[in-house]
Structures are given as structure tokens and as C-alpha cells.
Design an enzyme around this catalytic site. Structure first.
Site, PDB file in Angstrom:
ATOM      1  N   VAL A 209       0.839  -1.199   0.000  1.00 19.41           N
ATOM      2  CA  VAL A 209       0.000   0.000   0.000  1.00 19.41           C
ATOM      3  C   VAL A 209       0.878   1.254   0.000  1.00 19.41           C
ATOM      4  CG1 VAL A 209      -0.373   0.150   2.516  1.00 19.41           C
ATOM      5  CG2 VAL A 209      -2.142   0.928   0.957  1.00 19.41           C
ATOM      6  N   ASP A 210       2.037   1.184   0.621  1.00 19.09           N
ATOM      7  CA  ASP A 210       2.988   2.304   0.646  1.00 19.09           C
ATOM      8  C   ASP A 210       3.392   2.689  -0.782  1.00 19.09           C
ATOM      9  OD1 ASP A 210       4.796   4.140   1.623  1.00 19.09           O
ATOM     10  OD2 ASP A 210       6.216   2.674   2.418  1.00 19.09           O
TER      11      ASP A 210
HETATM   12  N1  AR6 Z   1      -5.357  -0.206  -0.887  1.00 18.61           N
HETATM   13  C1  AR6 Z   1      -5.728  -0.825   0.245  1.00 18.61           C
HETATM   14  N2  AR6 Z   1      -5.063  -1.857   0.791  1.00 18.61           N
HETATM   15  C2  AR6 Z   1      -3.949  -2.272   0.148  1.00 18.61           C
HETATM   16  C3  AR6 Z   1      -3.476  -1.687  -1.044  1.00 18.61           C
HETATM   17  C4  AR6 Z   1      -4.227  -0.597  -1.564  1.00 18.61           C
HETATM   18  N3  AR6 Z   1      -3.875   0.051  -2.682  1.00 18.61           N
HETATM   19  N4  AR6 Z   1      -2.344  -2.348  -1.430  1.00 18.61           N
HETATM   20  C5  AR6 Z   1      -2.127  -3.319  -0.516  1.00 18.61           C
HETATM   21  N5  AR6 Z   1      -3.101  -3.292   0.425  1.00 18.61           N
HETATM   22  P1  AR6 Z   1       1.428  -3.982   3.160  1.00 18.61           P
HETATM   23  P2  AR6 Z   1       2.540  -3.958   5.898  1.00 18.61           P
HETATM   24  C6  AR6 Z   1      -3.265  -4.126   1.639  1.00 18.61           C
HETATM   25  O1  AR6 Z   1       2.344  -5.062   2.773  1.00 18.61           O
HETATM   26  O2  AR6 Z   1       2.222  -5.392   6.074  1.00 18.61           O
HETATM   27  C7  AR6 Z   1       5.848  -1.780   2.469  1.00 18.61           C
HETATM   28  O3  AR6 Z   1       6.919  -2.155   1.656  1.00 18.61           O
HETATM   29  C8  AR6 Z   1      -2.597  -5.471   1.673  1.00 18.61           C
HETATM   30  O4  AR6 Z   1      -3.396  -6.444   1.025  1.00 18.61           O
HETATM   31  O5  AR6 Z   1       1.209  -2.850   2.228  1.00 18.61           O
HETATM   32  O6  AR6 Z   1       2.220  -2.992   7.014  1.00 18.61           O
HETATM   33  C9  AR6 Z   1       6.241  -0.708   3.489  1.00 18.61           C
HETATM   34  O7  AR6 Z   1       7.195   0.202   2.961  1.00 18.61           O
HETATM   35  C10 AR6 Z   1      -2.519  -5.727   3.177  1.00 18.61           C
HETATM   36  O8  AR6 Z   1      -3.754  -6.252   3.662  1.00 18.61           O
HETATM   37  O9  AR6 Z   1       1.888  -3.298   4.578  1.00 18.61           O
HETATM   38  C11 AR6 Z   1       6.809  -1.525   4.614  1.00 18.61           C
HETATM   39  O10 AR6 Z   1       8.155  -1.866   4.370  1.00 18.61           O
HETATM   40  C12 AR6 Z   1      -2.344  -4.322   3.762  1.00 18.61           C
HETATM   41  O11 AR6 Z   1      -2.641  -3.423   2.694  1.00 18.61           O
HETATM   42  C13 AR6 Z   1       5.955  -2.770   4.609  1.00 18.61           C
HETATM   43  O12 AR6 Z   1       5.466  -2.898   3.261  1.00 18.61           O
HETATM   44  C14 AR6 Z   1      -0.963  -4.025   4.309  1.00 18.61           C
HETATM   45  O13 AR6 Z   1       0.041  -4.665   3.514  1.00 18.61           O
HETATM   46  C15 AR6 Z   1       4.762  -2.659   5.532  1.00 18.61           C
HETATM   47  O14 AR6 Z   1       4.102  -3.893   5.590  1.00 18.61           O
END
Ligand code: AR6
Length: 175
Positions: free
Chosen positions: A34-35
Site C-alpha cells: 500500500v505504501d
Molecule cells: N489499498 C488498500 N489496501 C492495500 C493496497 C491498496 N492500494 N495495497 C495493498 N493493500 P502492506 P505492511 C493491503 O504489505 O504489512 C511496504 O513495503 C494489503 O493487502 O502494504 O504494514 C512498506 O514500505 C494488506 O492487507 O503493509 C513496509 O516496508 C495491507 O494493505 C511494509 O510494506 C498491508 O500490507 C509494511 O508492511
């Protein structure tokens, strides 16, 4: 407080709320998941502002403008990396929700959308993370009527079912 919490399926970068929350890392300089999606949609101004913030500790939150996003602001929080559950992961995750909402109140924001913090790359079990997200948010909303709506943005149908079930359970417990 259930009426102030909403579940939607989709892409958080599309939401025209006061603030979307980013599941960032301690550098605040972008990443995957998501980042990455938020930085791509917001454009380079977001990264430039993030560079001035000096990073962020797990469980803390920092705010920037939203740049090219429909959301006015981005609240960046850093979730815990799941290491089995005995390393203060629940406390750190609860703190992410609380500190993000505290920043929203401080800036007079009324609508906030959260992704499922830590449940992607960071490996936090989805249902456990969801229980913390919903209970911490409900407690905060009880104490802060100025927040009008919190949206939980789910990326998959499976996540929507988890949030619906957990929110239903919470409502039962409060009866
Ligand atoms: N909209 C909503 N939810 C989303 C989207 C989106 N566009 N894309 C992904 N998700 P993650 P974390 C969901 O991995 O576990 C990054 O590299 C996804 O399905 O984004 O906190 C950062 O820089 C999941 O349920 O975040 C950090 O290094 C949720 O968002 C690391 O990842 C969170 O997944 C953080 O890991």
C-alpha cells in the site's frame, strides 16, 4: 460506535477522505504494498515531504499533505513486523491506530481511512490484526466524537469477511 465505522473493498488511494493512513516503514521513504501504491498515486511531492520527517518509529505516526491524491492528507504509521506475537506486536499495532487518529483530531480531520496495517509484508495474522484495528478504533471514537467516520479499506473479499465478522462480534460483546 459501529455506525461510524465502515468497511469498503478497494484501493485506498482512490478515497476522497480527509486522510488516508499509510502502512509505511521506519524510513518513510516508500516501499511496496500500500505504501508503494500511495507514493505512486500521490506523486513526487509526497516523497519530498517525507524526506523532511526523519523517519518514524513502529507504533508512531506522522502526517503529510496528500499531493495528487484525492485525500487531503496522508498519515504515515509504521506497524510491527510479526515475530510470533510475543514481541509487543499487539501493543504496537494498537498504538498505530490510536496515534493515527490522535493526529487526525489534532489537525481537525473528520474522515479517516485505514488499510489493514502490518497484514501484508509484515506478516501479522489478519484476524488478530483486524480485532485490534476495530477495537482500538471503536474505543477512540467513543472518546472523540469529532471524528465522523473511519473507513477500513480491504484489498480482498476475504478481508471484507474478516472485518464484517469481527465488527459483528464486537457489537454483540457491547450489548
Ligand atoms: N489499498 C488498500 N489496501 C492495500 C493496497 C491498496 N492500494 N495495497 C495493498 N493493500 P502492506 P505492511 C493491503 O504489505 O504489512 C511496504 O513495503 C494489503 O493487502 O502494504 O504494514 C512498506 O514500505 C494488506 O492487507 O503493509 C513496509 O516496508 C495491507 O494493505 C511494509 O510494506 C498491508 O500490507 C509494511 O508492511
Amino acid at each position: 460506535m459501529r455506525h461510524k465505522m465502515k468497511i469498503v473493498k478497494g484501493d485506498i488511494t482512490k478515497l476522497a477522505v480527509d486522510a488516508i493512513v499509510n502502512a509505511a516503514n521506519t524510513t518513510l521513504l516508500g516501499g511496496g504494498g500500500v505504501d508503494g501504491a500511495i507514493h505512486r498515486a500521490a506523486g513526487p511531492g509526497l516523497l519530498a515531504e517525507c524526506r523532511t520527517l526523519g523517519g518514524c518509529r513502529p507504533g508512531e505516526a506522522k502526517i503529510t499533505r496528500g499531493y495528487d491524491l484525492p485525500a487531503k492528507y496522508v498519515i504515515h504509521t509504521v506497524g510491527p513486523v510479526w515475530k510470533g506475537g510475543n514481541n509487543r506486536e499487539p501493543e504496537t499495532l494498537a498504538s498505530c491506530y490510536r496515534k493515527s487518529l490522535e493526529l487526525a483530531v489534532k489537525h481537525g480531520l473528520k474522515t479517516v481511512a485505514f488499510p489493514a496495517i502490518s497484514t501484508g509484508v509484515y506478516g501479522y495474522p489478519k484476524e488478530q490484526a483486524c480485532r485490534i484495528a476495530v477495537s482500538e478504533t471503536a474505543a477512540f471514537l467513543n472518546a472523540h466524537p469529532e471524528i465522523q467516520e473511519v473507513t477500513f479499506v480491504c484489498f480482498t473479499d476475504g478481508d471484507v469477511s474478516v472485518y464484517e465478522r469481527v465488527m459483528g462480534d464486537l457489537l454483540q460483546e457491547q450489548k
